[in-house]
Design an enzyme around this catalytic site. Structure first.
Site, short mmCIF file in Angstrom:
data_model
loop_
_atom_site.label_atom_id
_atom_site.label_comp_id
_atom_site.label_asym_id
_atom_site.label_seq_id
_atom_site.Cartn_x
_atom_site.Cartn_y
_atom_site.Cartn_z
N CYS A 112 -84.88 -47.34 38.73
CA CYS A 112 -84.20 -47.92 37.52
C CYS A 112 -83.26 -47.12 36.83
O CYS A 112 -82.68 -47.51 35.75
CB CYS A 112 -85.51 -48.37 36.59
SG CYS A 112 -86.67 -49.40 37.32
N HIS A 251 -83.51 -49.20 28.86
CA HIS A 251 -83.94 -49.86 30.16
C HIS A 251 -84.90 -50.62 29.73
O HIS A 251 -85.89 -50.50 28.97
CB HIS A 251 -84.51 -48.90 31.04
CG HIS A 251 -85.52 -49.41 32.21
ND1 HIS A 251 -84.83 -50.32 32.98
CD2 HIS A 251 -86.53 -49.15 32.88
CE1 HIS A 251 -85.69 -50.55 33.92
NE2 HIS A 251 -86.67 -50.26 34.01
N ASN A 281 -87.60 -57.16 33.95
CA ASN A 281 -87.37 -55.84 34.35
C ASN A 281 -86.35 -55.94 35.49
O ASN A 281 -87.20 -56.13 36.39
CB ASN A 281 -88.33 -54.85 34.42
CG ASN A 281 -87.85 -53.55 34.78
OD1 ASN A 281 -86.69 -53.14 35.26
ND2 ASN A 281 -88.85 -52.32 34.83
#
Lengths: 326, 77
Positions: A112, A251, A281
């Site tokens: 990520c 994020h 996500n």
């Protein structure tokens, strides 16, 4: 020399999936998804659509908005932890598809955190003189690696791609020095065990090893302790004041993480961009997709600092700032 | 109750390999199981339903509960 942000782009696949459509889970558990994560919907790629396809779409979105000639791209960096194949780099396929015939293309996998790390690398290529124009694309298709029956992972993630174009001149924002860290003691916190050298595909015995796994509690504790600290570190190293902050784009993992980080930093929660409610996500693409959405807003200010921060598998975490220069 | 307790411990060790090295008993709280959180506890509930039937969906395990307390709840259904 400075590194400028010329443009941004993004792409979400055509298949939206709401929480109510996750019929594989007990219906009385579905409200927990929004409560515990903030996610209400996510997008999945369709059959036959791969990471490179959504990456190409995001790149083309950026190129169209900027009217930039792809043959002027010197380097193309694809951040992904869900490449089309283990070999070769997905970036080469993307560069070929968008007409970046003169680009040196390669992949970056930092889960990520990959999107922002790719930006840092792109910035470095320009500062070193190795490139004048760099396209960064972050794309992930986690729908392909999630256990469809795993409640602790499947509802969180969506597929998507974000892109941005960096250049040695022009643009509407300057990419500043980033601050990034990693800690290999957290190697097993976020992982897919099989499919590479540790457990090759032909040696797979337990199908669960091919699925993405994550220790959610550890991730929450990690993110809420490391991210405020690295943003404070970014502020100190770049002489940034909290009053300079126009927007914080974290994020997009979990809204409760974002809420806690806002409190710990002492920055107005209204300055934190959130789109995870509608797209989940999107792993390495999440910050870049959010940045594109923010830059598309008519209300985006002409001046101020956009603070970007990511965290993810490795464990890895970091932050960088874009100075909007009017 | 004993069957439920043993079944719960078996599922926990299967779902949470990090917990295989710790002694799990009736007094162990769910929050003490490494890797378990408020989302993954639903994976545990799904596995329970597969083992003991859909009636398990009527009882929500809570992180602060002990395994013994939850086994008691299941056996009362």
């Amino acid at each position: 020399m400075e590194v400028s942000l010329i443009g941004t782009g993004s792409y979400l696949p055509n298949c939206p999936i709401s929480n109510e459509q996750l019929v594989q889970f007990p219906s009385n558990a579905l409200p927990l998804i929004k409560l515990k994560t903030g996610v209400e919907a996510r997008y999945h790629v369709s059959v036959g659509q791969h990471t490179s396809d959504i990456a190409v779409a995001a790149c083309k979105n950026c190129l169209e908005k900027t009217a930039f000639d792809p043959s002027s791209i010197d380097a193309l960096i694809c951040a992904t932890s869900t490449p089309d194949r283990l070999i070769p780099a997905t970036a080469t396929k993307i560069a070929n598809a968008i007409g970046a015939a003169n680009a040196f293309a390669f992949d970056v996998n930092s889960v990520c955190s990959g999107g922002l790390i790719a930006v840092v690398i792109g910035r470095g290529l320009i500062l070193s003189g190795a490139a004048s124009n760099v396209m960064v694309v972050a794309a992930d298709t986690y729908s392909r690696i999630l256990d469809p029956l795993g409640f602790s992972t499947m509802p969180y993630f969506g597929d998507g791609a974000g892109s941005l174009l960096l250049s040695s001149s022009g643009g509407f924002g300057k990419i500043g020095n980033g601050v990034f860290h990693s800690d290999g003691s957290g190697y097993n916190v976020i992982t897919v065990k099989a499919g590479a050298s540790e457990i090759p595909a032909h040696k797979l015995e337990d199908k669960r090893d091919a699925y993405f796994t994550m220790d959610g509690r550890s991730v929450f504790e990690f993110a809420t302790s490391k991210v405020p600290a690295v943003i404070e570190e970014l502020f100190a190293e770049n002489s940034i004041s909290k009053d300079d902050v126009a927007q914080v784009i974290l994020h997009q993992a979990n809204v409760n993480i974002i809420d806690k980080i806002a409190i710990d930093l002492g920055i107005d929660r209204n300055l934190f961009f959130v789109n995870l409610n509608k797209c989940g996500n999107t792993a390495c693409a999440s910050v870049i997709i959010a940045l594109d959405e923010y830059c598309s807003l008519a209300t985006m200010p002409k001046k101020g600092k956009i603070i970007l921060s990511s965290f993810g598998g490795g464990l890895t975490w970091g932050a960088l700032a874009i100075d909007l220069n009017g | 109750m004993e069957d439920y307790l043993n079944g719960i411990i078996e599922i926990l060790k299967e779902l949470y390999p990090q917990s295989r090295d710790i002694h799990i008993s009736a007094n162990t709280k769910f929050y003490e199981i490494s890797g378990m959180d408020s989302m993954s506890i639903i994976d545990f509930q799904i596995a329970l339903a597969e083992k003991f039937g859909k009636k398990c969906n009527d009882v929500q395990p809570m992180m602060e509960m002990s395994i013994g307390e939850f086994a008691d709840l299941l056996s009362s259904l």
